[in-house]
Design a protein around this motif. Sequence first.
Motif, PDB file in Angstrom:
ATOM      1  N   CYS A  76       0.644  -1.280   0.042  1.00 33.52           N
ATOM      2  CA  CYS A  76       0.079  -0.052  -0.063  1.00 33.52           C
ATOM      3  C   CYS A  76       0.717   1.384  -0.246  1.00 33.52           C
ATOM      4  O   CYS A  76       0.281   2.185   0.120  1.00 33.52           O
ATOM      5  CB  CYS A  76      -0.944   0.049   1.157  1.00 33.52           C
ATOM      6  SG  CYS A  76      -0.138  -0.195   2.579  1.00 33.52           S
ATOM      7  N   ALA A  77       2.397   1.268  -0.209  1.00 33.01           N
ATOM      8  CA  ALA A  77       3.033   2.455  -0.160  1.00 33.01           C
ATOM      9  C   ALA A  77       2.443   3.297  -1.567  1.00 33.01           C
ATOM     10  O   ALA A  77       2.849   2.987  -2.603  1.00 33.01           O
ATOM     11  CB  ALA A  77       4.448   2.173  -0.258  1.00 33.01           C
ATOM     12  N   ASP A  78       2.003   4.473  -1.118  1.00 36.21           N
ATOM     13  CA  ASP A  78       1.378   5.264  -2.130  1.00 36.21           C
ATOM     14  C   ASP A  78       2.520   5.904  -3.234  1.00 36.21           C
ATOM     15  O   ASP A  78       2.009   6.302  -4.106  1.00 36.21           O
ATOM     16  CB  ASP A  78       0.558   6.550  -1.361  1.00 36.21           C
ATOM     17  CG  ASP A  78      -0.558   6.003  -0.973  1.00 36.21           C
ATOM     18  OD1 ASP A  78      -0.897   4.974  -1.073  1.00 36.21           O
ATOM     19  OD2 ASP A  78      -1.340   6.700  -0.310  1.00 36.21           O
ATOM     20  N   SER A  79       3.737   6.223  -2.575  1.00 40.98           N
ATOM     21  CA  SER A  79       4.500   6.651  -3.363  1.00 40.98           C
ATOM     22  C   SER A  79       5.205   5.811  -4.616  1.00 40.98           C
ATOM     23  O   SER A  79       5.698   6.122  -5.568  1.00 40.98           O
ATOM     24  CB  SER A  79       5.756   7.088  -2.719  1.00 40.98           C
ATOM     25  OG  SER A  79       6.604   6.038  -2.114  1.00 40.98           O
ATOM     26  N   VAL A  80       4.800   4.348  -4.595  1.00 45.40           N
ATOM     27  CA  VAL A  80       5.485   3.533  -5.461  1.00 45.40           C
ATOM     28  C   VAL A  80       4.741   3.669  -6.944  1.00 45.40           C
ATOM     29  O   VAL A  80       5.539   3.833  -7.743  1.00 45.40           O
ATOM     30  CB  VAL A  80       5.381   2.137  -4.713  1.00 45.40           C
ATOM     31  CG1 VAL A  80       5.540   1.187  -5.859  1.00 45.40           C
ATOM     32  CG2 VAL A  80       6.274   1.844  -3.669  1.00 45.40           C
ATOM     33  N   PRO A  81       3.725   3.523  -6.982  1.00 46.92           N
ATOM     34  CA  PRO A  81       2.965   3.554  -8.443  1.00 46.92           C
ATOM     35  C   PRO A  81       3.711   4.943  -9.320  1.00 46.92           C
ATOM     36  O   PRO A  81       4.079   4.574 -10.262  1.00 46.92           O
ATOM     37  CB  PRO A  81       1.369   3.606  -8.413  1.00 46.92           C
ATOM     38  CG  PRO A  81       1.482   2.923  -7.065  1.00 46.92           C
ATOM     39  CD  PRO A  81       2.276   3.442  -6.018  1.00 46.92           C
ATOM     40  N   PRO A  82       3.520   6.086  -8.601  1.00 46.57           N
ATOM     41  CA  PRO A  82       4.116   7.385  -9.433  1.00 46.57           C
ATOM     42  C   PRO A  82       5.776   6.995  -9.577  1.00 46.57           C
ATOM     43  O   PRO A  82       5.993   7.325 -10.861  1.00 46.57           O
ATOM     44  CB  PRO A  82       3.826   8.605  -8.468  1.00 46.57           C
ATOM     45  CG  PRO A  82       2.860   8.065  -7.509  1.00 46.57           C
ATOM     46  CD  PRO A  82       2.959   6.510  -7.422  1.00 46.57           C
ATOM     47  N   LEU A  83       6.371   6.650  -8.624  1.00 42.68           N
ATOM     48  CA  LEU A  83       7.782   6.513  -8.943  1.00 42.68           C
ATOM     49  C   LEU A  83       7.991   5.362  -9.983  1.00 42.68           C
ATOM     50  O   LEU A  83       9.136   5.640 -10.601  1.00 42.68           O
ATOM     51  CB  LEU A  83       8.563   5.978  -7.576  1.00 42.68           C
ATOM     52  CG  LEU A  83       8.688   7.057  -6.405  1.00 42.68           C
ATOM     53  CD1 LEU A  83       9.092   6.493  -5.139  1.00 42.68           C
ATOM     54  CD2 LEU A  83       9.469   8.243  -6.821  1.00 42.68           C
ATOM     55  N   LEU A  84       7.369   4.436 -10.039  1.00 44.18           N
ATOM     56  CA  LEU A  84       7.387   3.385 -11.139  1.00 44.18           C
ATOM     57  C   LEU A  84       7.079   4.092 -12.357  1.00 44.18           C
ATOM     58  O   LEU A  84       7.969   3.663 -13.363  1.00 44.18           O
ATOM     59  CB  LEU A  84       6.419   2.247 -10.874  1.00 44.18           C
ATOM     60  CG  LEU A  84       6.915   1.162  -9.844  1.00 44.18           C
ATOM     61  CD1 LEU A  84       5.714   0.003  -9.577  1.00 44.18           C
ATOM     62  CD2 LEU A  84       8.239   0.556  -9.858  1.00 44.18           C
ATOM     63  N   VAL A  85       6.097   4.673 -12.664  1.00 39.87           N
ATOM     64  CA  VAL A  85       5.581   5.304 -13.925  1.00 39.87           C
ATOM     65  C   VAL A  85       6.735   6.394 -14.220  1.00 39.87           C
ATOM     66  O   VAL A  85       7.209   6.634 -15.377  1.00 39.87           O
ATOM     67  CB  VAL A  85       4.493   5.944 -14.158  1.00 39.87           C
ATOM     68  CG1 VAL A  85       3.490   4.736 -14.042  1.00 39.87           C
ATOM     69  CG2 VAL A  85       4.080   6.886 -13.345  1.00 39.87           C
ATOM     70  N   TYR A  86       7.309   6.828 -13.319  1.00 44.69           N
ATOM     71  CA  TYR A  86       8.534   7.894 -13.515  1.00 44.69           C
ATOM     72  C   TYR A  86       9.949   6.995 -13.763  1.00 44.69           C
ATOM     73  O   TYR A  86      10.942   7.720 -13.890  1.00 44.69           O
ATOM     74  CB  TYR A  86       8.510   9.012 -12.236  1.00 44.69           C
ATOM     75  CG  TYR A  86       7.559  10.059 -12.400  1.00 44.69           C
ATOM     76  CD1 TYR A  86       7.381  10.997 -13.363  1.00 44.69           C
ATOM     77  CD2 TYR A  86       6.830  10.235 -11.120  1.00 44.69           C
ATOM     78  CE1 TYR A  86       6.279  11.672 -13.541  1.00 44.69           C
ATOM     79  CE2 TYR A  86       5.967  11.276 -11.228  1.00 44.69           C
ATOM     80  CZ  TYR A  86       5.761  11.840 -12.411  1.00 44.69           C
ATOM     81  OH  TYR A  86       4.709  12.917 -12.481  1.00 44.69           O
ATOM     82  N   ASN A  87       9.873   5.917 -13.625  1.00 45.25           N
ATOM     83  CA  ASN A  87      11.239   5.145 -14.079  1.00 45.25           C
ATOM     84  C   ASN A  87      12.145   5.629 -13.043  1.00 45.25           C
ATOM     85  O   ASN A  87      13.224   5.703 -13.414  1.00 45.25           O
ATOM     86  CB  ASN A  87      11.845   5.484 -15.248  1.00 45.25           C
ATOM     87  CG  ASN A  87      10.905   4.520 -16.370  1.00 45.25           C
ATOM     88  OD1 ASN A  87      10.073   3.705 -16.037  1.00 45.25           O
ATOM     89  ND2 ASN A  87      10.946   5.440 -17.624  1.00 45.25           N
ATOM     90  N   ALA A  88      11.819   5.332 -11.834  1.00 41.85           N
ATOM     91  CA  ALA A  88      13.005   5.918 -10.511  1.00 41.85           C
ATOM     92  C   ALA A  88      13.729   4.778 -10.442  1.00 41.85           C
ATOM     93  O   ALA A  88      13.528   3.636 -10.775  1.00 41.85           O
ATOM     94  CB  ALA A  88      11.947   6.033  -9.320  1.00 41.85           C
ATOM     95  N   GLU A  89      15.100   5.303 -10.215  1.00 42.52           N
ATOM     96  CA  GLU A  89      15.998   4.260  -9.641  1.00 42.52           C
ATOM     97  C   GLU A  89      16.506   4.717  -8.347  1.00 42.52           C
ATOM     98  O   GLU A  89      16.319   5.766  -7.742  1.00 42.52           O
ATOM     99  CB  GLU A  89      17.305   4.770 -10.737  1.00 42.52           C
ATOM    100  CG  GLU A  89      17.010   4.299 -12.147  1.00 42.52           C
ATOM    101  CD  GLU A  89      18.305   3.988 -12.846  1.00 42.52           C
ATOM    102  OE1 GLU A  89      19.070   4.772 -12.947  1.00 42.52           O
ATOM    103  OE2 GLU A  89      18.422   2.940 -13.648  1.00 42.52           O
ATOM    104  N   LEU A  90      16.976   3.482  -7.660  1.00 44.74           N
ATOM    105  CA  LEU A  90      17.579   3.991  -6.203  1.00 44.74           C
ATOM    106  C   LEU A  90      19.183   3.778  -6.401  1.00 44.74           C
ATOM    107  O   LEU A  90      19.730   2.985  -6.914  1.00 44.74           O
ATOM    108  CB  LEU A  90      17.122   2.956  -5.217  1.00 44.74           C
ATOM    109  CG  LEU A  90      15.546   2.619  -5.544  1.00 44.74           C
ATOM    110  CD1 LEU A  90      14.893   1.791  -4.222  1.00 44.74           C
ATOM    111  CD2 LEU A  90      14.821   4.064  -5.203  1.00 44.74           C
TER     112      LEU A  90
END
Lengths: 154, 290
Positions: B125-139
Amino acid sequence: MKIKFYLNKKEIEIEVDPTIRLIDLLREKLNLTGTKEGCSIGECGACTVIVDGKAINSCLMLAYQVDGCNVITIEGISEDGKLHPLQENFLKTGAIQCGFCTPGMIMSAYALLLENPNPTEEEIKDAIAGNLCRCTGYKQIIDAIEVSAKELKG
Amino acid sequence: MINLNCKIETPKNIDELLKLLAVENFNSKILAGGTDLIVGKIQGSKRFVDTELLIDINKIEELHKIDLIDDKIIIGASTTFSEIENNKIINEHLPLLKKAVSKIGSLQIRNRATIAGNFVNNAPCADSVPPLLVYNAELELISFGNKRTISLENFLEAPYKTQLQKSELVSKIIIPVPDKNIIGDFYKLGRRRAVAISRITLAVLCRIENNSFDDIRIASGAVTPIGKRFYEIENFTREKRINNDLLINLSQMLGEEILKITGLRWSSAYKLPVVQQMFYQLLNNIVIKK
Ligand code: FES
Ligand code: FES
């Protein structure tokens, strides 16, 4: 661990156990029992205080983490024995019944007005969304904050 | 008085921090916002019962800032949701992330809780994840003498499991600045409007050229076991002409795909039509705005 911070505009220096929460430091070591503990898990907002201008849950912060910060609690907003307009208006509009949520509500409202002296109803609701009240039904609380915002602007 | 019952260290810089993390036979956890950890520790959550040492990273400024460097946005791991919500760079380039973090918890929580803390335990349920995924985030993950970069998608391995090693720390989230013509939206459904744990989250980013989807990226959270991209649907959609039938078709495909992943559950009869309707509306709004 020795920490130094501003508490209600006075600088204090105190030795704290690093594993206790801010709410315990306030209530049990400093006898500031105006801040309430409801749920202990960040849901009710009864423990809200202001750290560096921001409303936070004092049940979710460790005491030593306020080292170097500016902390304001409900005890710190009245001046020279005179209630703050928010406190006056909570009384006037019937925004207080049992009063358990009140210190937290007022601190959330205080933080809001620090940042935004002219909030809309939506902005007020957002600012107090993390404060639960089992008595009043919120309408009176929103009214009290609206009236206070107007008064404070003069 | 509640006592956390463990040792706490407050390193002043990354070097000190990595040395602490490298101590092998110590069960340590990173403490940043504390909104999850302090509650978990107090309530005796399984996740923290063996934690002997908390490493508080709040004093390390390097981990607590947002920068735009060349064509990358770099968000320090311990940046709070409120800071992200009010940041100019984020407002301009990552509106879906802004929208998602502004709906997390209450203001008091958002003033403390941090971005890396949101996904580092890989709760669905981490809300930041779907936006970060569509923005192609890297860590960026760092450990003593080591540094590596990994996509968020690969980092999130399985529910409550990630690629993070014991001596490693998520130090930065790195997001390529999206193309100016990319538009999109984020939707969260919880049991009530505020201070709610998400039941369904969806993020969509797309670029529309000549009335067809030139590029589209779709991700979900909460309704799938972990945050997830839908590459098959994305590939199917590319170059297709936009009309109402296509949007309906895509919504059905997403529902079927989610059902495939989660299997039939008691809640499917409720959640599936909602997911499909939400997705349809998201797409429709994006297309209309364009
Ligand atoms: S006691 Fe802190 S939020 Fe309820
Ligand atoms: S007045 Fe009783 S909880 Fe608000």
